[in-house]
Motif scaffolding. Structure first.
Motif, PDB file in Angstrom:
ATOM      1  N   GLN A  46       0.846  -1.192   0.000  1.00 29.09           N
ATOM      2  CA  GLN A  46       0.000   0.000   0.000  1.00 29.09           C
ATOM      3  C   GLN A  46       0.878   1.239   0.000  1.00 29.09           C
ATOM      4  O   GLN A  46       1.772   1.368   0.830  1.00 29.09           O
ATOM      5  N   ASP A  47       0.633   2.106  -0.968  1.00 28.13           N
ATOM      6  CA  ASP A  47       1.321   3.389  -1.013  1.00 28.13           C
ATOM      7  C   ASP A  47       0.437   4.370  -1.777  1.00 28.13           C
ATOM      8  O   ASP A  47      -0.560   3.974  -2.373  1.00 28.13           O
ATOM      9  N   PRO A  48       0.765   5.658  -1.768  1.00 28.14           N
ATOM     10  CA  PRO A  48      -0.115   6.666  -2.361  1.00 28.14           C
ATOM     11  C   PRO A  48      -0.390   6.492  -3.856  1.00 28.14           C
ATOM     12  O   PRO A  48      -1.421   6.919  -4.339  1.00 28.14           O
ATOM     13  N   GLY A  49       0.488   5.863  -4.589  1.00 25.10           N
ATOM     14  CA  GLY A  49       0.299   5.699  -6.030  1.00 25.10           C
ATOM     15  C   GLY A  49      -0.310   4.378  -6.438  1.00 25.10           C
ATOM     16  O   GLY A  49      -0.321   4.026  -7.620  1.00 25.10           O
ATOM     17  N   ARG A  50      -0.839   3.623  -5.492  1.00 25.34           N
ATOM     18  CA  ARG A  50      -1.324   2.268  -5.787  1.00 25.34           C
ATOM     19  C   ARG A  50      -2.603   2.000  -5.009  1.00 25.34           C
ATOM     20  O   ARG A  50      -2.771   2.432  -3.882  1.00 25.34           O
ATOM     21  N   TYR A  51      -3.505   1.251  -5.657  1.00 22.70           N
ATOM     22  CA  TYR A  51      -4.717   0.797  -4.973  1.00 22.70           C
ATOM     23  C   TYR A  51      -5.001  -0.628  -5.428  1.00 22.70           C
ATOM     24  O   TYR A  51      -4.995  -0.909  -6.624  1.00 22.70           O
ATOM     25  N   VAL A  52      -5.213  -1.519  -4.494  1.00 23.85           N
ATOM     26  CA  VAL A  52      -5.437  -2.931  -4.801  1.00 23.85           C
ATOM     27  C   VAL A  52      -6.770  -3.368  -4.208  1.00 23.85           C
ATOM     28  O   VAL A  52      -7.035  -3.150  -3.031  1.00 23.85           O
ATOM     29  N   LEU A  53      -7.593  -3.973  -5.057  1.00 25.99           N
ATOM     30  CA  LEU A  53      -8.892  -4.496  -4.633  1.00 25.99           C
ATOM     31  C   LEU A  53      -8.890  -6.003  -4.738  1.00 25.99           C
ATOM     32  O   LEU A  53      -8.291  -6.569  -5.652  1.00 25.99           O
ATOM     33  N   GLY A  54      -9.569  -6.644  -3.808  1.00 22.62           N
ATOM     34  CA  GLY A  54      -9.731  -8.086  -3.852  1.00 22.62           C
ATOM     35  C   GLY A  54     -11.204  -8.442  -3.906  1.00 22.62           C
ATOM     36  O   GLY A  54     -12.024  -7.810  -3.244  1.00 22.62           O
ATOM     37  N   ALA A  55     -11.533  -9.430  -4.713  1.00 33.19           N
ATOM     38  CA  ALA A  55     -12.900  -9.949  -4.768  1.00 33.19           C
ATOM     39  C   ALA A  55     -12.923 -11.233  -3.950  1.00 33.19           C
ATOM     40  O   ALA A  55     -12.156 -12.156  -4.209  1.00 33.19           O
ATOM     41  N   PHE A  56     -13.798 -11.266  -2.952  1.00 31.13           N
ATOM     42  CA  PHE A  56     -13.890 -12.409  -2.045  1.00 31.13           C
ATOM     43  C   PHE A  56     -15.272 -13.031  -2.152  1.00 31.13           C
ATOM     44  O   PHE A  56     -16.275 -12.328  -2.224  1.00 31.13           O
ATOM     45  N   ILE A  57     -15.321 -14.341  -2.170  1.00 31.35           N
ATOM     46  CA  ILE A  57     -16.585 -15.082  -2.103  1.00 31.35           C
ATOM     47  C   ILE A  57     -16.471 -16.014  -0.910  1.00 31.35           C
ATOM     48  O   ILE A  57     -15.585 -16.876  -0.865  1.00 31.35           O
ATOM     49  N   GLY A  58     -17.356 -15.835   0.046  1.00 32.51           N
ATOM     50  CA  GLY A  58     -17.309 -16.665   1.250  1.00 32.51           C
ATOM     51  C   GLY A  58     -15.983 -16.602   1.966  1.00 32.51           C
ATOM     52  O   GLY A  58     -15.514 -17.597   2.510  1.00 32.51           O
ATOM     53  N   GLY A  59     -15.337 -15.445   1.957  1.00 31.46           N
ATOM     54  CA  GLY A  59     -14.058 -15.285   2.631  1.00 31.46           C
ATOM     55  C   GLY A  59     -12.861 -15.791   1.841  1.00 31.46           C
ATOM     56  O   GLY A  59     -11.735 -15.725   2.314  1.00 31.46           O
ATOM     57  N   ILE A  60     -13.084 -16.287   0.616  1.00 34.71           N
ATOM     58  CA  ILE A  60     -11.996 -16.805  -0.222  1.00 34.71           C
ATOM     59  C   ILE A  60     -11.720 -15.803  -1.335  1.00 34.71           C
ATOM     60  O   ILE A  60     -12.636 -15.380  -2.049  1.00 34.71           O
ATOM     61  N   LEU A  61     -10.464 -15.419  -1.492  1.00 35.12           N
ATOM     62  CA  LEU A  61     -10.075 -14.479  -2.528  1.00 35.12           C
ATOM     63  C   LEU A  61     -10.198 -15.161  -3.896  1.00 35.12           C
ATOM     64  O   LEU A  61      -9.619 -16.224  -4.130  1.00 35.12           O
ATOM     65  N   VAL A  62     -10.963 -14.539  -4.799  1.00 34.05           N
ATOM     66  CA  VAL A  62     -11.155 -15.113  -6.133  1.00 34.05           C
ATOM     67  C   VAL A  62     -10.619 -14.204  -7.234  1.00 34.05           C
ATOM     68  O   VAL A  62     -10.574 -14.609  -8.395  1.00 34.05           O
ATOM     69  N   GLY A  63     -10.208 -12.987  -6.889  1.00 34.91           N
ATOM     70  CA  GLY A  63      -9.661 -12.080  -7.896  1.00 34.91           C
ATOM     71  C   GLY A  63      -8.979 -10.885  -7.256  1.00 34.91           C
ATOM     72  O   GLY A  63      -9.321 -10.482  -6.150  1.00 34.91           O
TER      73      GLY A  63
END
Length: 80
Positions: A46-63
């Motif tokens: 994590q830093d000012p020039g970056r943003y990361v999103l995660g898609a979770f289904i039932g607590g499991i990261l899928v994307g």
């Protein structure tokens, strides 16, 4: 969608490790990186020039989506 944090590194690394050869070559446009732990760590940074999103289904990261602002872009050039 949730923001991905450094604590999610193992969750980010796991799907990359489970990819078969074909999916890995499509994802990475070639061979799978040898050090997936470094890739996962960089995706969770994590830093000012970056943003990361995660898609979770039932607590499991899928994307994961990783957005990085170009170094030469100023705040006034950002869209909306």
């Amino acid at each position: 969608m949730l923001s991905v944090r450094p604590a999610d590194r193992d969750d980010v690394q796991d799907p990359h490790e489970r990819m078969d050869t074909h999916d890995a070559s499509m994802r990475f446009s070639g061979a799978r990186p040898k050090h997936l732990e470094d890739l996962a760590e960089s995706l969770c940074r994590q830093d000012p020039g970056r943003y990361v999103l995660g898609a979770f289904i039932g607590g499991i990261l899928v994307g994961v989506a990783n957005y990085v602002r170009p170094a030469d872009q100023t705040e006034s050039e950002r869209c909306c």
